[in-house]
Scaffold this motif. Sequence first.
Motif, PDB file in Angstrom:
ATOM      1  N   ARG A   1     -17.638  27.515 -55.407  1.00  0.00           N
ATOM      2  CA  ARG A   1     -18.329  27.594 -56.834  1.00  0.00           C
ATOM      3  C   ARG A   1     -18.062  25.546 -57.634  1.00  0.00           C
ATOM      4  O   ARG A   1     -19.096  25.180 -58.491  1.00  0.00           O
ATOM      5  N   ALA A   2     -16.628  25.556 -57.484  1.00  0.00           N
ATOM      6  CA  ALA A   2     -16.798  24.438 -57.396  1.00  0.00           C
ATOM      7  C   ALA A   2     -17.433  22.599 -56.787  1.00  0.00           C
ATOM      8  O   ALA A   2     -18.393  21.466 -57.470  1.00  0.00           O
TER       9      ALA A   2
ATOM     10  N   ALA B   1     -13.531  30.086 -55.665  1.00  0.00           N
ATOM     11  CA  ALA B   1     -13.491  29.431 -56.812  1.00  0.00           C
ATOM     12  C   ALA B   1     -13.733  27.003 -56.258  1.00  0.00           C
ATOM     13  O   ALA B   1     -14.778  27.226 -56.586  1.00  0.00           O
ATOM     14  N   TYR B   2     -13.840  27.462 -54.863  1.00  0.00           N
ATOM     15  CA  TYR B   2     -14.034  26.390 -54.429  1.00  0.00           C
ATOM     16  C   TYR B   2     -15.934  26.776 -53.745  1.00  0.00           C
ATOM     17  O   TYR B   2     -15.726  24.549 -54.051  1.00  0.00           O
TER      18      TYR B   2
ATOM     19  N   ILE C   1     -10.998  19.305 -54.185  1.00  0.00           N
ATOM     20  CA  ILE C   1     -12.127  19.810 -54.485  1.00  0.00           C
ATOM     21  C   ILE C   1     -11.880  21.008 -55.640  1.00  0.00           C
ATOM     22  O   ILE C   1     -11.073  21.961 -55.125  1.00  0.00           O
ATOM     23  N   GLY C   2     -11.874  21.042 -57.083  1.00  0.00           N
ATOM     24  CA  GLY C   2     -11.860  22.190 -57.847  1.00  0.00           C
ATOM     25  C   GLY C   2     -10.236  22.498 -58.289  1.00  0.00           C
ATOM     26  O   GLY C   2     -10.024  22.995 -58.762  1.00  0.00           O
TER      27      GLY C   2
ATOM     28  N   THR D   1      -7.414  25.470 -56.617  1.00  0.00           N
ATOM     29  CA  THR D   1      -8.375  26.143 -56.136  1.00  0.00           C
ATOM     30  C   THR D   1      -7.781  25.757 -54.068  1.00  0.00           C
ATOM     31  O   THR D   1      -8.536  26.425 -53.391  1.00  0.00           O
TER      32      THR D   1
ATOM     33  N   ARG E   1     -24.961  22.793 -62.822  1.00  0.00           N
ATOM     34  CA  ARG E   1     -24.368  24.311 -63.250  1.00  0.00           C
ATOM     35  C   ARG E   1     -24.914  25.547 -63.301  1.00  0.00           C
ATOM     36  O   ARG E   1     -24.862  26.027 -63.435  1.00  0.00           O
TER      37      ARG E   1
ATOM     38  N   THR F   1     -23.224  31.167 -56.430  1.00  0.00           N
ATOM     39  CA  THR F   1     -22.016  30.726 -55.530  1.00  0.00           C
ATOM     40  C   THR F   1     -21.783  32.298 -54.535  1.00  0.00           C
ATOM     41  O   THR F   1     -21.324  32.111 -54.289  1.00  0.00           O
TER      42      THR F   1
END
Length: 275
Positions: free
Chosen positions: A122-123, A119-120, A168-169, A173, A130, A137
């Motif tokens: 990806r953020a 998750a981190y 972040i996120g 996250t 994107r 990722t």
Amino acid sequence: MTHINPLDPGASPLDYYGFELRRHREAAGLTQRQLGDIVNYTGSLVGQVETARKLPTQIFSERVDAALGTGGLLSRLVELVMRSQLPTWFQKVAELQSKATQIYSFELGIVPGLFQTEAYARAVLGVIDRSNLEDRTTVRLARQRLLEKEDPPFVWVVIGEAALRQSIGGPRTMRGQLTRLLSYENSHRVNIQVLPFSAGAHAGMIGSFDLYRFTNDPPIAYTEGYNSAHPTADPETVRAFSHRYDHLQAAALSLKDTAELIRCVMAESYGEHLV
């Protein structure tokens, strides 16, 4: 008549992977759907991997190796595939990391990629662009496999306190990311220290950097610019960065105090206190 997309195994590691997957699947007398049923993936995904339109994962590779009796071929190839998907400027660095016996990393304001959660990561990767985010990722997380090798490197990390507090996120996250950092609290091969705000001026104010040490090759100092990597084996430069790292370790919190600060930040900022 079904059209079968031709594959050039020499085009890229991803094409070679797809070629080998198709070759072994057909040799086993299985359709894409049948193989997908066996390994718990869709036949469509199998087809996308075979035609180099989808990145394979480590789990997918291990399942297919077991199903087709390939002796671990695809599991070995997937690391090469992932490395080839990294930005060209970073591929050499990833190779250095994979061969290093000792890694020293200083990051001022972000958790190093080797320790980022999905998750981190990806953020971080999706802030500006994107496109192909899931694949990018996956590629970043694949680098973490070097920590799971039979003989993994020793890793020392110093991160600035800002990396813990910069949300972040979102809270969920960040809780997951700080939990990941805490998971190394009792590790014998990974040491994580936080450089607190209270340290004031410090030896890392020039920016983040890494040091890689090897069994038979000279050490490498690595710094990074925008879309550029700067590894060097120049002895004076390596010595200068090693000196800086010594100072950073001395100014950073102890391993025990680092873990306690991470717990405090989780409780204060992200609503969860792990014992």
